[in-house]
Design a protein around this motif. Structure first.
Motif, PDB file in Angstrom:
ATOM      1  N   PHE A  77       0.823  -1.205   0.000  1.00  0.00           N
ATOM      2  CA  PHE A  77       0.000   0.000   0.000  1.00  0.00           C
ATOM      3  C   PHE A  77       0.865   1.267   0.000  1.00  0.00           C
ATOM      4  CE2 PHE A  77      -3.182  -3.066   1.428  1.00  0.00           C
ATOM      5  CZ  PHE A  77      -4.276  -2.681   0.665  1.00  0.00           C
ATOM      6  N   SER A  78       2.004   1.228   0.683  1.00  0.00           N
ATOM      7  CA  SER A  78       2.870   2.403   0.723  1.00  0.00           C
ATOM      8  C   SER A  78       3.408   2.760  -0.655  1.00  0.00           C
ATOM      9  CB  SER A  78       4.047   2.159   1.675  1.00  0.00           C
ATOM     10  OG  SER A  78       3.616   2.093   3.011  1.00  0.00           O
ATOM     11  N   GLU A  79       3.598   1.765  -1.505  1.00  0.00           N
ATOM     12  CA  GLU A  79       4.185   1.994  -2.826  1.00  0.00           C
ATOM     13  C   GLU A  79       3.160   2.433  -3.863  1.00  0.00           C
ATOM     14  OE1 GLU A  79       6.086  -1.714  -3.568  1.00  0.00           O
ATOM     15  OE2 GLU A  79       7.644  -1.384  -2.047  1.00  0.00           O
ATOM     16  N   ILE A  80       1.896   2.449  -3.491  1.00  0.00           N
ATOM     17  CA  ILE A  80       0.865   2.903  -4.421  1.00  0.00           C
ATOM     18  C   ILE A  80       0.828   4.422  -4.440  1.00  0.00           C
ATOM     19  CG2 ILE A  80      -1.630   3.036  -4.820  1.00  0.00           C
ATOM     20  CD1 ILE A  80      -1.884   0.220  -3.710  1.00  0.00           C
ATOM     21  N   ASN A  81       0.972   4.990  -5.619  1.00  0.00           N
ATOM     22  CA  ASN A  81       0.752   6.419  -5.800  1.00  0.00           C
ATOM     23  C   ASN A  81      -0.667   6.640  -6.306  1.00  0.00           C
ATOM     24  OD1 ASN A  81       1.023   9.180  -6.139  1.00  0.00           O
ATOM     25  ND2 ASN A  81       1.977   8.982  -8.152  1.00  0.00           N
ATOM     26  N   THR A  82      -0.969   6.051  -7.448  1.00  0.00           N
ATOM     27  CA  THR A  82      -2.341   6.060  -7.961  1.00  0.00           C
ATOM     28  C   THR A  82      -2.750   4.627  -8.279  1.00  0.00           C
ATOM     29  OG1 THR A  82      -1.681   6.341 -10.275  1.00  0.00           O
ATOM     30  CG2 THR A  82      -2.052   8.352  -8.966  1.00  0.00           C
ATOM     31  N   VAL A 103      -7.917   5.764  -6.835  1.00  0.00           N
ATOM     32  CA  VAL A 103      -7.236   6.041  -5.573  1.00  0.00           C
ATOM     33  C   VAL A 103      -6.013   6.906  -5.863  1.00  0.00           C
ATOM     34  CG1 VAL A 103      -5.966   5.052  -3.622  1.00  0.00           C
ATOM     35  CG2 VAL A 103      -7.981   3.854  -4.525  1.00  0.00           C
ATOM     36  N   LYS A 104      -5.817   7.903  -5.046  1.00  0.00           N
ATOM     37  CA  LYS A 104      -4.600   8.706  -5.100  1.00  0.00           C
ATOM     38  C   LYS A 104      -4.154   8.954  -3.657  1.00  0.00           C
ATOM     39  CE  LYS A 104      -2.525  12.924  -7.001  1.00  0.00           C
ATOM     40  NZ  LYS A 104      -1.448  12.225  -7.734  1.00  0.00           N
ATOM     41  N   ARG A 105      -3.073   8.293  -3.292  1.00  0.00           N
ATOM     42  CA  ARG A 105      -2.561   8.460  -1.944  1.00  0.00           C
ATOM     43  C   ARG A 105      -1.731   9.747  -1.839  1.00  0.00           C
ATOM     44  NH1 ARG A 105       1.140   5.540  -0.772  1.00  0.00           N
ATOM     45  NH2 ARG A 105       0.947   5.713   1.483  1.00  0.00           N
ATOM     46  N   PRO A 106      -1.744  10.356  -0.612  1.00  0.00           N
ATOM     47  CA  PRO A 106      -2.443   9.868   0.573  1.00  0.00           C
ATOM     48  C   PRO A 106      -3.899  10.333   0.641  1.00  0.00           C
ATOM     49  CG  PRO A 106      -1.085  11.762   1.140  1.00  0.00           C
ATOM     50  CD  PRO A 106      -0.833  11.474  -0.308  1.00  0.00           C
ATOM     51  N   GLY A 107      -4.752   9.446   1.082  1.00  0.00           N
ATOM     52  CA  GLY A 107      -6.074   9.812   1.562  1.00  0.00           C
ATOM     53  C   GLY A 107      -7.209   9.968   0.585  1.00  0.00           C
ATOM     54  N   SER A 154       0.180   8.439   4.414  1.00  0.00           N
ATOM     55  CA  SER A 154       1.413   8.598   3.636  1.00  0.00           C
ATOM     56  C   SER A 154       2.440   7.519   3.975  1.00  0.00           C
ATOM     57  CB  SER A 154       2.006   9.985   3.853  1.00  0.00           C
ATOM     58  OG  SER A 154       2.238  10.219   5.232  1.00  0.00           O
ATOM     59  N   ASP A 155       2.429   7.051   5.221  1.00  0.00           N
ATOM     60  CA  ASP A 155       3.345   5.980   5.614  1.00  0.00           C
ATOM     61  C   ASP A 155       2.534   4.831   6.225  1.00  0.00           C
ATOM     62  OD1 ASP A 155       2.646   7.600   7.766  1.00  0.00           O
ATOM     63  OD2 ASP A 155       4.404   6.992   8.942  1.00  0.00           O
ATOM     64  N   VAL A 156       2.269   3.816   5.443  1.00  0.00           N
ATOM     65  CA  VAL A 156       1.445   2.692   5.894  1.00  0.00           C
ATOM     66  C   VAL A 156       2.313   1.731   6.694  1.00  0.00           C
ATOM     67  CG1 VAL A 156      -0.050   0.792   5.189  1.00  0.00           C
ATOM     68  CG2 VAL A 156      -0.036   2.928   3.871  1.00  0.00           C
ATOM     69  N   ASP A 157       1.931   1.491   7.942  1.00  0.00           N
ATOM     70  CA  ASP A 157       2.634   0.536   8.799  1.00  0.00           C
ATOM     71  C   ASP A 157       1.597  -0.157   9.666  1.00  0.00           C
ATOM     72  OD1 ASP A 157       4.166  -0.899  10.608  1.00  0.00           O
ATOM     73  OD2 ASP A 157       5.720   0.643  10.766  1.00  0.00           O
ATOM     74  N   LEU A 158       1.110  -1.292   9.187  1.00  0.00           N
ATOM     75  CA  LEU A 158       0.024  -1.986   9.864  1.00  0.00           C
ATOM     76  C   LEU A 158       0.478  -2.626  11.168  1.00  0.00           C
ATOM     77  CD1 LEU A 158      -1.721  -3.627   6.779  1.00  0.00           C
ATOM     78  CD2 LEU A 158      -2.269  -1.467   7.926  1.00  0.00           C
TER      79      LEU A 158
END
Length: 244
Positions: A77-82, A103-107, A154-158
């Motif tokens: 998920f962290s590596e997804i931009n769009t 989807v456009k990260r973040p948010g 912006s920084d996904v850490d589950l």
């Protein structure tokens, strides 16, 4: 997806079962809601904060292999931009709705439901708006009050931010169930990712306050390319909707 066996026992049992193949029976259709029941999660309750909180003591103690698997999901998920693709949503009443998502990260994300539905779910990075153009109404909640914030930050850490409720893997499938560690953000979400040829999101399941599941399957995913910022603008209900 309620028939999927959960791996939520003690750490020792989880470690013993971690490498076993998944046993995933075919989904059983849920019973239709009775008259007077709250609305089924065919649309809005699949997105807003009205989902079931975790029960005390359900979170797993991860062994090193399970921790590595959850880190891989975080990295995905962290590596997804769009991201964009198609989706099929199945509610607890077995009603299916489909459409396209962006989807456009973040948010930020948007789900456009295909006709005959005229629903739009859009997040601008701060608020999540659930709009029904036929009924001319809108539900709006803060994105941080939904379980989706964990996957869109912006920084996904589950491992850091979520209570992991289950981790299962098979030859070509990885399943991670989680809830937010923040007690003010209720909600359970279960992620299903294929592992071959590469890690890729296939579906997720959310559970509402009545214990009913909503399943969203995604396909034809595309990660590259820019997305128009206007897609993620929350427009006022009652005014003509402009499309980018």
């Amino acid at each position: 997806m309620a028939t999927l066996g959960l791996l939520t026992g003690p750490a020792g049992a989880a470690a013993e079962d971690a490498a076993k193949p998944l046993n995933v029976p075919a989904p059983m259709p849920a019973s239709p809601p009775k008259a007077g029941d709250p609305p089924s999660p065919g649309s809005s309750s699949a997105w807003n904060a009205e989902v079931a909180p975790a029960k005390p003591g359900e979170a797993m103690t991860l062994n090193p292999h399970q921790t590595e698997l959850v880190h891989k999901v975080s990295s995905y998920f962290s590596e997804i931009n769009t991201l964009q693709g198609n989706f099929v949503q199945t509610g607890a009443d077995n009603k299916k709705m489909k459409g396209k998502f962006y989807v456009k990260r973040p948010g930020r994300f948007r789900f456009d439901y295909a006709r005959p539905s005229r629903q739009i779910v859009v997040s601008d990075g701060h608020y999540l708006s659930i709009q029904d153009l036929d009924l001319n109404n809108e539900d709006r909640v803060a994105l941080d009050d939904t379980p989706f914030r964990l996957l869109l930050r912006s920084d996904v850490d589950l491992v850091r931010d979520a209570k992991i409720m289950e981790v299962q893997e098979s030859e070509d499938l990885l399943v991670v169930g989680l809830v937010d560690k923040n007690p003010d953000t209720p909600g359970q979400i279960k992620l299903f990712l294929s592992t071959k040829p590469n890690l890729e999101l296939k579906e997720w399941v959310t559970k509402d306050a009545q214990g009913l599941d909503t399943r969203v399957q995604v396909s034809d995913l595309t990660k590259s390319g820019e997305l128009d910022a206007a897609l993620f603008k929350i427009q006022t209900i009652g005014r003509p909707m402009t499309m980018p």
